[in-house]
Motif scaffolding. Sequence first.
Motif, PDB file in Angstrom:
ATOM      1  N   VAL A 128      45.390  23.167  37.485  1.00  0.00           N
ATOM      2  CA  VAL A 128      46.344  22.213  38.313  1.00  0.00           C
ATOM      3  C   VAL A 128      45.663  21.698  39.644  1.00  0.00           C
ATOM      4  N   ALA A 129      44.720  22.450  40.241  1.00  0.00           N
ATOM      5  CA  ALA A 129      43.959  22.278  41.585  1.00  0.00           C
ATOM      6  C   ALA A 129      42.995  20.971  41.305  1.00  0.00           C
ATOM      7  N   ALA A 130      42.444  21.366  40.052  1.00  0.00           N
ATOM      8  CA  ALA A 130      41.263  20.153  39.604  1.00  0.00           C
ATOM      9  C   ALA A 130      41.832  19.077  38.690  1.00  0.00           C
ATOM     10  N   ARG A 131      43.248  19.248  38.504  1.00  0.00           N
ATOM     11  CA  ARG A 131      43.636  18.249  37.586  1.00  0.00           C
ATOM     12  C   ARG A 131      43.502  16.670  38.271  1.00  0.00           C
ATOM     13  N   PRO A 132      43.933  16.468  39.685  1.00  0.00           N
ATOM     14  CA  PRO A 132      43.540  15.258  40.075  1.00  0.00           C
ATOM     15  C   PRO A 132      42.181  14.283  39.927  1.00  0.00           C
ATOM     16  N   LEU A 133      41.118  15.495  39.710  1.00  0.00           N
ATOM     17  CA  LEU A 133      39.961  14.670  39.452  1.00  0.00           C
ATOM     18  C   LEU A 133      39.627  14.447  37.845  1.00  0.00           C
ATOM     19  N   MET A 134      40.456  14.794  36.967  1.00  0.00           N
ATOM     20  CA  MET A 134      40.494  15.079  35.577  1.00  0.00           C
ATOM     21  C   MET A 134      41.177  13.714  35.193  1.00  0.00           C
ATOM     22  N   SER A 135      40.561  13.047  34.297  1.00  0.00           N
ATOM     23  CA  SER A 135      41.215  12.174  33.129  1.00  0.00           C
ATOM     24  C   SER A 135      41.133  12.360  31.734  1.00  0.00           C
ATOM     25  N   ARG A 136      41.417  11.328  30.825  1.00  0.00           N
ATOM     26  CA  ARG A 136      41.458  11.635  29.535  1.00  0.00           C
ATOM     27  C   ARG A 136      39.991  11.874  28.790  1.00  0.00           C
ATOM     28  N   GLY A 137      40.360  12.879  28.112  1.00  0.00           N
ATOM     29  CA  GLY A 137      38.725  13.414  27.519  1.00  0.00           C
ATOM     30  C   GLY A 137      38.091  14.679  28.274  1.00  0.00           C
ATOM     31  N   ALA A 138      38.932  14.855  29.482  1.00  0.00           N
ATOM     32  CA  ALA A 138      38.429  16.162  30.098  1.00  0.00           C
ATOM     33  C   ALA A 138      38.693  17.295  29.317  1.00  0.00           C
ATOM     34  N   SER A 139      37.947  18.460  29.661  1.00  0.00           N
ATOM     35  CA  SER A 139      38.288  19.782  28.919  1.00  0.00           C
ATOM     36  C   SER A 139      37.975  20.878  30.022  1.00  0.00           C
ATOM     37  N   VAL A 140      38.952  21.783  29.813  1.00  0.00           N
ATOM     38  CA  VAL A 140      38.978  23.087  30.450  1.00  0.00           C
ATOM     39  C   VAL A 140      38.696  24.276  29.364  1.00  0.00           C
ATOM     40  N   VAL A 141      37.690  25.064  29.852  1.00  0.00           N
ATOM     41  CA  VAL A 141      37.292  26.031  29.170  1.00  0.00           C
ATOM     42  C   VAL A 141      37.316  27.398  29.909  1.00  0.00           C
ATOM     43  N   GLY A 142      37.943  28.424  29.085  1.00  0.00           N
ATOM     44  CA  GLY A 142      37.865  29.871  29.976  1.00  0.00           C
ATOM     45  C   GLY A 142      37.258  30.911  28.877  1.00  0.00           C
ATOM     46  N   LEU A 143      36.864  31.945  29.383  1.00  0.00           N
ATOM     47  CA  LEU A 143      36.293  33.026  28.697  1.00  0.00           C
ATOM     48  C   LEU A 143      37.310  34.228  28.506  1.00  0.00           C
ATOM     49  N   THR A 144      37.506  34.799  27.404  1.00  0.00           N
ATOM     50  CA  THR A 144      37.983  35.814  27.268  1.00  0.00           C
ATOM     51  C   THR A 144      37.653  36.921  26.518  1.00  0.00           C
ATOM     52  N   PHE A 145      38.290  38.062  26.117  1.00  0.00           N
ATOM     53  CA  PHE A 145      37.594  39.153  25.170  1.00  0.00           C
ATOM     54  C   PHE A 145      38.827  39.496  24.565  1.00  0.00           C
ATOM     55  N   ASP A 146      38.678  39.330  23.177  1.00  0.00           N
ATOM     56  CA  ASP A 146      39.798  39.597  22.195  1.00  0.00           C
ATOM     57  C   ASP A 146      40.796  40.285  22.399  1.00  0.00           C
ATOM     58  N   ALA A 147      42.026  39.728  22.636  1.00  0.00           N
ATOM     59  CA  ALA A 147      43.034  40.635  23.493  1.00  0.00           C
ATOM     60  C   ALA A 147      44.201  40.954  22.052  1.00  0.00           C
ATOM     61  N   SER A 148      43.570  40.434  21.068  1.00  0.00           N
ATOM     62  CA  SER A 148      44.384  40.976  19.928  1.00  0.00           C
ATOM     63  C   SER A 148      44.675  42.704  19.457  1.00  0.00           C
ATOM     64  N   VAL A 149      43.768  43.136  20.104  1.00  0.00           N
ATOM     65  CA  VAL A 149      43.688  44.738  19.812  1.00  0.00           C
ATOM     66  C   VAL A 149      43.543  45.443  21.088  1.00  0.00           C
ATOM     67  N   ALA A 150      43.652  46.818  21.131  1.00  0.00           N
ATOM     68  CA  ALA A 150      43.569  47.468  22.445  1.00  0.00           C
ATOM     69  C   ALA A 150      42.189  48.199  22.249  1.00  0.00           C
ATOM     70  N   TRP A 151      41.590  47.803  23.284  1.00  0.00           N
ATOM     71  CA  TRP A 151      40.270  48.341  23.401  1.00  0.00           C
ATOM     72  C   TRP A 151      40.002  49.801  24.316  1.00  0.00           C
ATOM     73  N   PRO A 152      39.165  50.507  23.943  1.00  0.00           N
ATOM     74  CA  PRO A 152      38.822  51.651  24.914  1.00  0.00           C
ATOM     75  C   PRO A 152      38.623  51.091  26.198  1.00  0.00           C
ATOM     76  N   VAL A 153      38.894  52.017  27.078  1.00  0.00           N
ATOM     77  CA  VAL A 153      38.821  51.814  28.794  1.00  0.00           C
ATOM     78  C   VAL A 153      39.266  50.394  29.438  1.00  0.00           C
ATOM     79  N   TYR A 154      39.483  49.373  28.445  1.00  0.00           N
ATOM     80  CA  TYR A 154      39.827  48.009  28.885  1.00  0.00           C
ATOM     81  C   TYR A 154      41.263  47.868  29.612  1.00  0.00           C
ATOM     82  N   ASP A 155      42.187  48.867  29.062  1.00  0.00           N
ATOM     83  CA  ASP A 155      43.292  48.829  29.598  1.00  0.00           C
ATOM     84  C   ASP A 155      44.202  47.539  30.236  1.00  0.00           C
ATOM     85  N   TRP A 156      44.525  47.625  31.549  1.00  0.00           N
ATOM     86  CA  TRP A 156      45.197  46.533  32.078  1.00  0.00           C
ATOM     87  C   TRP A 156      44.432  45.123  32.091  1.00  0.00           C
ATOM     88  N   MET A 157      43.136  45.332  32.161  1.00  0.00           N
ATOM     89  CA  MET A 157      42.360  44.045  31.705  1.00  0.00           C
ATOM     90  C   MET A 157      42.592  43.404  30.366  1.00  0.00           C
TER      91      MET A 157
END
Length: 255
Positions: A128-157
Motif C-alpha cells: 500500500v505504501a509503494a502503490r502510488p509509485l506503481m502502475s500496470r505491470g508492476a510486481s510485488v514478490v515476497g519470500l516465504t517458507f512453506d507454511a502448509s506443514v508444521a516444521w520443527p522449532v519454527y513455531d509461531w514464525m
Amino acid sequence: MTLLDGRSVLVTGVLTEGSIAFHTARIAQEQGAQVVLTSFGRQMRLTEAIARRLPVPAPVVQLDVTSDDDLAALAERVGEHAERLDGVVHSIGFAPQSVLGGRFLEGTWPDVATALEVSAYSLKSLAVAARPLMSRGASVVGLTFDASVAWPVYDWMGVAKAALESTSRYLARDLGPDGIRVNLVAAGPIRTTAAKSIPGFEQIEGDWDRRAPLGWDVADAEPTARAVVALLSDWFPATTAEIIHVDGGLHAMGS
C-alpha cells in the motif's frame, strides 16, 4: 535486452551479502534494473555498507514497516531516487525468541502479535505504501517458507508465514484490477542471518539435500533470488496469487 531492462525495483531486507535480498538486488541490477534498498534504525549503516558491494551502489531509504510515519513517507523517499516502481521485494520477517525453538505452547499474544505484524501484515503495509509509485505491470514478490506443514522449532514464525501466504492472495485480488501482480517464492532453508536466529534451525535443514530430488545447498541463496527476479520481470504477465517453490523439489515428496 535483459529481464529487468529499464525497470525500477525496491528491495527490503538487505543485511548481509549472504541474504536472499542481497542476491536479489545484485541479480536485478545485472538484469538492468535500478535498485533502491530500505533499512531502519541501527541496521541503516550495515545496509548502506552492503549496498556499496552491489555492482552499482544502491541508495538506501528509511523504512520501519511498523511505523505509520515511515510508511506514509515511503513514496516520497523512494521518489527521490526513482520516478516509479516496477517491482517491490518483501524480504522481511521477525519473531521474538520466546515464540521459536519449541516454545509454541508458551507463546504469549504480544510476542505472537509482533511476529504477525512484522512478518505478514507488513506485506500489505509495504504494498500500500509503494502503490502510488506503481502502475500496470508492476510486481510485488515476497519470500516465504512453506507454511502448509508444521516444521520443527519454527513455531509461531510458521503461523506468521501462513498469514503471509494468505495476505498475498488477498493483495493479489485487490491489486489485480490495477494490473499489479503479487506472488511469493517459497525457498528451502538458507543459512541467512534470520535463519541462524532460530534456535534449533539445523532440525529444519535436516537432510534436505538428500531428500530433495534436485539436491539443496543451504549456503546458496542465488537460485531463490533468480526466481524472485523472474517474477519481477514481465515474463509472468498473467501470474498472480502464486507460490513458486524453490526448494529442490522437496515440498512435493512424501516424508
